[in-house]
Design a protein around this motif. Structure first.
Motif, PDB file in Angstrom:
ATOM      1  N   SER A  16      24.490   5.128  22.847  1.00 21.36           N
ATOM      2  CA  SER A  16      24.102   5.349  21.448  1.00 21.36           C
ATOM      3  C   SER A  16      24.227   6.827  21.080  1.00 21.36           C
ATOM      4  O   SER A  16      24.714   7.176  19.992  1.00 21.36           O
ATOM      5  N   ARG A  19      27.881   7.806  20.688  1.00 16.76           N
ATOM      6  CA  ARG A  19      28.432   7.364  19.405  1.00 16.76           C
ATOM      7  C   ARG A  19      27.957   8.270  18.265  1.00 16.76           C
ATOM      8  O   ARG A  19      28.741   8.660  17.393  1.00 16.76           O
ATOM      9  N   GLN A  22      29.745  11.681  18.455  1.00 17.18           N
ATOM     10  CA  GLN A  22      31.157  11.550  18.080  1.00 17.18           C
ATOM     11  C   GLN A  22      31.301  11.448  16.565  1.00 17.18           C
ATOM     12  O   GLN A  22      32.233  12.015  15.980  1.00 17.18           O
ATOM     13  N   GLU A  23      30.381  10.738  15.922  1.00 17.63           N
ATOM     14  CA  GLU A  23      30.403  10.645  14.463  1.00 17.63           C
ATOM     15  C   GLU A  23      30.143  12.001  13.808  1.00 17.63           C
ATOM     16  O   GLU A  23      30.587  12.249  12.681  1.00 17.63           O
TER      17      GLU A  23
END
Length: 474
Positions: A16, A19, A22-23
């Motif tokens: 999590s 992610r 990375q966003e």
């Protein structure tokens, strides 16, 4: 793009977190154990490590020590549960950037990550002095004028000492670069360098940020917190805008300089600390002393050595050197060929007053390059890039301002409204980000530079405002 290494044995949290980062525009690598994380650091040094305290096999504290031995300037954020807070505090005292309690608040965690990455960049990025025209990367102090030669001499003489330094000069004149040069040429350059902006942090939080606090010191103090001064033991603290430091903290700062010790908020234990203080201000401290807003005894403790940075209008002969440097640097960063600048445009740069000093000159040239079409920057290019300055008195902007005020007054006349302030900020924020993306054809890197924010911050704004990006090839 900054690289972040996450070391945590919790598969779900690790995925999590990966992610999420990375966003935000970061490159992310992960490891499920301390041993694996150490191997990854040895193979390719990341820009930041986020490390859990509880790990299978080698624990988090030992993992931190091993990582710290590889590179002391690599920032490490420690994640911990309440039961392992003392271990995280020990890691922080040994040099970890900060520790975060699980489960953490995501916006606060992202802010801590940004601060850690910036601190790492400050410690790693060398500040060159008096560079040649071929310098295109990194940051530098530019100028060959007599006043700048004195600045270089002062940095050379003072950096290797333990003396407290007070850097003075107008906003945008380069005080932070001088502080970083002093650190990088000092005997403490392998130890932490932490920046505290006394204006950016609310008065109510500044004391705990600097000195830390004990459990129960105030409502919400659920665990002990190590302050930045204690955290930077052996290193350097840069107190920017110290002229705006509240009076009650000035007394604590005086004690630090006199006795080399502090007390945490809510604590009675005197803690010895070993830090060098570099301070900066654009305020008239002598006037503040006469009005009772700054302690005279602290003033004399701070100005053991004083370095004065002249405003740009007093060293106009350096403007062509600065312009050439910024054009080369920003062209390289934007991935375009340096277009150069016309004689008329350079004359305008030299004759302009630049109330915002080097920062204003830099921003103007960066904006001009973003909208440049390959030809040398012209008089019109510079005029348009600088026209965002309200001091130029643009009639169109004045009319726009009045329209905005009329709209605001109509909203306020409707009476109490929930979140009106935040809604207005979001309204204009959405327009500002949207227009920057439109002007740059959807190029996020250029839009972020145009707005003066980081790319991860731009990504967060795009998501927050639900903006649709249309790219174009030009």
């Amino acid at each position: 793009m900054s690289t972040i290494l996450i070391i945590d044995d919790d598969d779900q949290l690790r995925m999590s977190f990966e992610r999420l980062l990375q966003e935000e525009g970061y490159e992310v690598r992960t490891a499920a154990s301390g041993e694996a994380g150490i191997r990854m650091v040895q193979e390719a040094l990341p820009d930041l490590v986020v490390l859990d305290v509880r790990l299978p096999g080698m624990n988090g504290l030992e993992t931190f020590k091993r990582i710290h031995a590889i590179d002391q300037k690599l920032p490490v954020i420690v994640m911990t549960a309440f039961g392992t807070t003392e271990t995280a505090i020990e890691a922080t005292k040994l040099g970890a950037f900060d520790y975060v309690i699980k489960p953490f608040d995501i916006p606060q965690m992202l802010a801590t990550i940004r601060q850690a990455l910036e601190t790492g960049r400050f410690m790693r990025s060398p500040i060159d002095m008096d560079v040649g025209p071929d310098k295109t990367r990194g940051e530098a102090i530019i100028g060959k004028s007599p006043v700048m030669q004195e600045v270089y001499k002062s940095i050379g003489r003072v950096s290797a000492t333990e003396a407290t330094v007070l850097i003075r000069g107008e906003s945008g004149s380069g005080k932070e670069l001088v502080a970083r040069a002093l650190y990088q040429h000092s005997m403490r350059n392998e130890k932490p360098f932490l920046v505290i902006n006394c204006v950016a942090i609310p008065d109510t939080l500044l004391e705990s940020e600097l000195f830390g606090y004990e459990k129960g010191a105030f409502t919400g103090a659920t665990h002990r917190r190590v302050g930045k001064i204690e955290q930077a033991s052996g290193g350097t603290i840069f107190l920017d805008e110290i002229g705006d430091m509240p009076m009650n903290l000035q007394a604590k700062m005086l004690r630090l300089l006199q006795e080399k010790s502090i007390e945490r908020l809510g604590g009675r234990e005197t803690l010895p600390v070993d830090v060098r203080i570099i301070a900066a201000t654009n305020r008239d401290l002598e006037h503040l002393i006469t009005t009772g807003q700054f302690r005279e005894d602290l003033y004399y403790r701070l100005k053991v050595i004083s370095i004065w940075l002249p405003p740009l209008r007093e060293r106009t002969g350096d403007i062509p050197l600065l312009a050439d440097y910024f054009l080369a640097r920003f062209s390289s960063e934007l991935g375009i060929e340096n277009p150069g600048i016309t004689h008329e445009a350079m004359s305008l740069l030299v004759s302009s007053p630049w109330p915002g000093n080097i920062r204003e000159l830099s921003n103007t040239l960066q904006k001009a390059l973003i909208f440049n079409r390959g030809a040398p920057l012209s008089l019109e290019d510079i005029t348009q890039a600088a026209s965002g300055d309200p001091q130029k008195g643009n009639p169109h902007e004045t009319a726009c301002d009045e329209s905005i005020r009329t709209w605001i007054r109509s909203l306020l006349s409707k009476g109490d409204q929930n979140n009106l302030f935040e809604n207005c900020l979001d309204h204009f924020g959405s327009m500002l980000v949207g227009e920057a993306l439109n002007l740059t054809g959807g190029n996020r890197s250029r839009a972020a530079k145009l707005l003066g924010i980081s790319r991860p911050t731009l990504h967060a704004k795009i998501d927050k405002y639900h903006l649709k990006i249309e790219t174009s090839v030009k």
